[in-house]
Scaffold this active site. Structure first.
Site, PDB file in Angstrom:
ATOM      1  N   GLU A  30       0.870  -0.675   0.411  1.00 38.77           N
ATOM      2  CA  GLU A  30      -0.245  -0.269   0.532  1.00 38.77           C
ATOM      3  C   GLU A  30       0.853   1.618  -0.010  1.00 38.77           C
ATOM      4  OE1 GLU A  30      -2.854  -0.238   3.037  1.00 38.77           O
ATOM      5  OE2 GLU A  30      -3.478  -2.002   2.356  1.00 38.77           O
ATOM      6  N   GLU A  45      -5.518  -8.704   1.150  1.00 38.81           N
ATOM      7  CA  GLU A  45      -5.919  -8.606   2.289  1.00 38.81           C
ATOM      8  C   GLU A  45      -8.257  -8.343   2.007  1.00 38.81           C
ATOM      9  OE1 GLU A  45      -4.567  -4.789   5.027  1.00 38.81           O
ATOM     10  OE2 GLU A  45      -2.569  -6.140   4.371  1.00 38.81           O
TER      11      GLU A  45
END
Ligand code: GCO
Length: 445
Positions: A176, A356
């Site tokens: 991220e 995720e």
């Protein structure tokens, strides 16, 4: 024995390819603890947690789940759930306390034990190099605002791969980068806590550049392991039909998604975002852009919710009437299907992985059990949404539930619980929640 509910009908593991990867995910700073043991150097999160007011409950990852000591029992737990893959990250400052210079053998020994433990249990190793916890010593030299950090990251990546690469199923460079860049450098709510858009965009460029440099170096070093990067992505809808909201949604998608995806795949930043940024845009060369666009084996997608954009206050909650999690995030499984389809259509990575997916809810421990029906349903419906994308021809080959354990939830401290497994922070006792038992049952077919 859990009852097979109505909604569960129509979903079973056998509907997925037999080599589909079923995993659970964690990250180093969130679970390891042992912040100053065996030569570990501080990371930017150790520093950030000491700043008053930054972490909701004033806590830190100093102890966290003490996974550093309890790793064996955690691996047994993963194995007992029948989970075949584990996504975790290496704490850079544990293996190289300053982020450059000397390696810390005691730190590497921990990951050696962990990886051996996974391999001996038949659990595939999905390793992340950077899950936000940059060594503090590199931050003091400018961190992701300095190009030199890219060089340090490459040396770290090559050393980790030299030791562990052949035993990994995949290696991810960054987790991220948008979060590191924007939450860390523009909004200041995550480490290192700056508040400058120009800094954020420069950090994002160095994160992307270091990704490309590391992938190239790992390939040059002969690493055969699958390589990828993980992005946080959500479909972004205009909050209304007004042309202003529609163009704001397009721009926000540019800032969160296309700013990362276009360079990775097309070797260029999106022009509309560059125009919007003006003097806040980073300086970059054509050579940088060629470096960023290395062929990848997969794109990792972290999906939690969808987003809405409007020209109004960006923090106004856009209520759809759907259920929301303890983070205030709407539960919207269809968004995952849409996202995966869109990514495949626009970018055509060889494979997409849900790296995720999960939800925070307030759990109640009653008679030694946690009946987290809502988390169970969340995971189940997102697995179903993943299948829906696959049925439309999208090459998805993995799903990682996040997180394995309740853990240090960054700026939320320990107040938000995402775990499939409950952690009592007084005793460190792990208790699989109903969602974990559901996942086990699903995996057992
Ligand atoms: C991220 C975060 C996650 C979350 C997780 C629960 O990559 O988005 O690090 O790992 O914190 O959802 O702990």
């Amino acid at each position: 024995m859990l009852m097979q509910t109505k909604e569960q009908q129509g979903l079973s593991r056998s509907q997925f390819p037999t080599d589909f990867i079923w995993g659970v995910a964690t990250s180093a700073y969130q679970i390891e603890g042992a912040h100053d043991l065996d030569g570990r150097g501080p990371s930017i999160w150790d520093t950030f947690c000491q700043e008053p007011g930054k972490i909701a409950d004033g806590s830190s990852g100093q102890v966290a789940c003490d996974h550093y000591h309890l790793w064996e029992q955690d691996l047994d737990l993963i194995a007992s759930l029948g989970v075949g893959a584990y996504r975790f990250s290496i704490s850079w400052s544990r293996v190289q306390p300053l982020g450059h210079g000397a390696w810390n053998e005691a730190g590497f020994a921990f990951y050696e034990r962990l990886i051996q433990g996974l391999v001996s249990r038949g659990i595939a190793v999905h390793l992340t190099l950077n899950h936000w916890d940059l060594p503090q010593a590199l931050q003091e030299q400018g961190g992701w605002l300095e190009r030199q950090t890219c060089e340090h990251f490459v040396r770290y990546a090559v050393e980790v791969a030299r030791r562990f690469g052949s035993r990994c199923a995949s290696v991810c460079t960054h987790n991220e980068p948008w979060v590191i860049a924007v939450l860390g450098h523009e909004l200041g709510v995550f480490a290192p806590g700056f508040k400058s858009r120009a800094k954020a965009m420069l950090a994002s460029h160095h994160l992307l550049l270091s990704h490309g440099m590391a992938v190239r170096a790992l390939r040059d070093a002969g690493l055969q392991t699958e390589l990828g990067i993980v992005l946080n992505l959500s479909p972004i809808y205009p909050a209304s039909d007004s042309p202003a909201d529609v163009s704001k949604a397009r721009l926000d998608d540019g800032l969160v998604a296309r700013w990362y995806l276009d360079p990775l795949v097309k070797g260029q930043y999106p022009q509309d975002v560059l125009d919007h940024l003006g003097s806040d845009a980073p300086a970059f060369s054509a050579e940088d852009m060629r470096t960023i666009a290395q062929p990848l084996d997969y794109l990792g997608v972290n999906y939690y919710t969808r987003n809405f954009s409007s020209t109004g206050n960006p923090w106004d909650v856009h209520s759809t009437g759907n259920e929301v999690t303890d983070m205030g995030w709407e539960v919207y499984p269809q968004g995952l299907t849409e996202l995966l389809c869109r990514l495949h259509q626009d970018y055509a990575f060889p494979r997409l992985r849900v790296t995720e997916n999960g939800a925070a809810f307030k759990d109640v421990l009653a008679d030694g059990a946690i009946n987290d029906e809502r988390r169970e349903s969340y995971v189940r419906e997102h697995i179903r949404a993943t299948k829906a994308a696959m049925e439309q021809g999208v090459p998805v080959d993995a799903y990682f539930a996040c997180s394995l354990l309740d853990n240090f939830e960054w700026a939320s401290g320990y107040e938000k619980r995402f775990g499939l497994v409950h952690v009592d922070y007084q005793t460190l006792k792990r208790t699989p929640k109903r969602s974990a038992l559901w996942y086990r049952q699903f995996l057992q077919g």
